[in-house]
Design an enzyme around this catalytic site. Sequence first.
Site, PDB file in Angstrom:
ATOM      1  N   TRP A 111     153.291  21.524 -36.959  1.00 26.94           N
ATOM      2  CA  TRP A 111     153.670  22.434 -38.054  1.00 26.94           C
ATOM      3  C   TRP A 111     153.194  23.862 -37.753  1.00 26.94           C
ATOM      4  O   TRP A 111     153.818  24.845 -38.118  1.00 26.94           O
ATOM      5  CB  TRP A 111     153.048  21.914 -39.360  1.00 26.94           C
ATOM      6  N   SER A 114     143.774  27.652 -40.883  1.00 31.54           N
ATOM      7  CA  SER A 114     145.089  27.527 -41.507  1.00 31.54           C
ATOM      8  C   SER A 114     145.469  28.765 -42.321  1.00 31.54           C
ATOM      9  O   SER A 114     145.485  29.855 -41.781  1.00 31.54           O
ATOM     10  CB  SER A 114     145.098  26.254 -42.339  1.00 31.54           C
ATOM     11  N   HIS A 156     145.522  18.507 -37.858  1.00 32.63           N
ATOM     12  CA  HIS A 156     145.225  19.753 -38.563  1.00 32.63           C
ATOM     13  C   HIS A 156     143.905  19.602 -39.334  1.00 32.63           C
ATOM     14  O   HIS A 156     143.859  18.954 -40.375  1.00 32.63           O
ATOM     15  CB  HIS A 156     146.386  19.994 -39.539  1.00 32.63           C
ATOM     16  N   LYS A 209     145.253  32.631 -40.974  1.00 31.44           N
ATOM     17  CA  LYS A 209     146.213  33.752 -41.046  1.00 31.44           C
ATOM     18  C   LYS A 209     145.446  34.973 -41.559  1.00 31.44           C
ATOM     19  O   LYS A 209     145.571  36.098 -41.062  1.00 31.44           O
ATOM     20  CB  LYS A 209     147.357  33.433 -42.024  1.00 31.44           C
TER      21      LYS A 209
END
Length: 430
Positions: free
Chosen positions: A355, A264, A405, A268
């Site tokens: 998302w 997550s 997630h 990144k």
Amino acid sequence: MGHALLAAATGWLLLLTVSVVVAAEADYPEPAQLPSKPELPDPLVMFNGDRVTTKEQWAEKRRPELKALFQYYMYGFSPAAPEKVTANIDREDRHFFGVKATKKEVTIAFGPPDCPKIHLLLIVPNERKSPAPVFLGMNFCGNHALVKDPTVGLPTAWIYSHNPGVKNNRATEEGRGSQVDVWAIEQSIDRGYAVATFYSGDIDPDRPDVREGIQPYFHKKGEKPGPHDWGTIAAWAWGLQRAVDYLRTAEEIDKDRIAIVGHSRLGKTALLAAAFDERVALAIPLQAGCGGTAPSRGKVGESVKKINEGFPHWFNGTFKEFNDQPDRLPFDQHCLVALMAPRPVLFSNATEDTWANPKGQFEVLQAADPVYRLLGMEGLEAKHMPEPGKLVDSRLGYFIRNGKHSMTREDWKAFLDYADKHLGKASAQK
Ligand code: GCU
């Protein structure tokens, strides 16, 4: 790009000197003056419109230009790597997971004396003939949560309140071992891989309004960050690179087989850290989404506006000017993937995690593919998104599983299979 020299090794104290060249701050137009491009920009066209047709042009011109553009408009410029990085082995246990592994806890220091330090948990398989490949990644919960062991140190910095065992935003003994299945470290050990991890808050606790991480120690006293200075994600990535500095000097680690992994927001970060640092052999950003692996121009899931409003400290000040005009970005996230070329990258997703825009992420890989081909390497072999559970293991790799997630044992199994293919099977070298 960077190199770490072992300057001295006395007992458990290692002294390293490090030099990493960072792109100089360039002068580019204001966001409003950039042309609006609704499609993903061609990664092989320079900012001035010139086409890149050779490997040399890519390496010498376009790659440095993209790094500068990402820093200027999005992540912010980070300081050069520190002159000196020191590593202190605080605790060592050669009988970890029974007798399968050796655990070390290493404090990595790199700034002025009172600057926060990295507390790295390093677990290495004992049964091997050569140095082990390693997965390096930051965790959300503290090292003590990842293994069942009474000795692993607890983080002392601010920590997310929703984590198990956290009281008043501080880690407590109750959280010990609560994330064993999230990291599944023993599974990696059994397959011949080492795992190195630290709490992201060692570098910068994830709070928008408080500056208690490493950044103030690299600015002049009282100086506020400028519009192109590093945000939290760039600072985290810089921290991962300091862990790479150390790992490349650790005799039990294969310095040419360092993989960076993250989930997550830390995914990144994993992609950014690896893309900017050619010492890293493989990147595995998991469900990283907007600002990482999903297109900023994407219409599904999180938008640039939403991420900047929710997490104003993650990127630099200038990125906020793209809230209502992401089409003006002179790059998109496929260009960050292209900075990895020709090195392997695996994007990993979950079906219910819309998302993070799993389909948009597949398109990001497709758009990075021409750069891999220019460098003479296969890119993304799949023409369509694979079924859940089926790993696309080409140089640009993709995996999606059923579910939500989260980071799971199943995700790690895909990471290990992918690493076996691209780093060489670790277990075969035992
Ligand atoms: C939020 C945020 C995402 C981020 C995620 C996470 O959902 O919007 O961008 O990836 O948190 O880090 O778990």
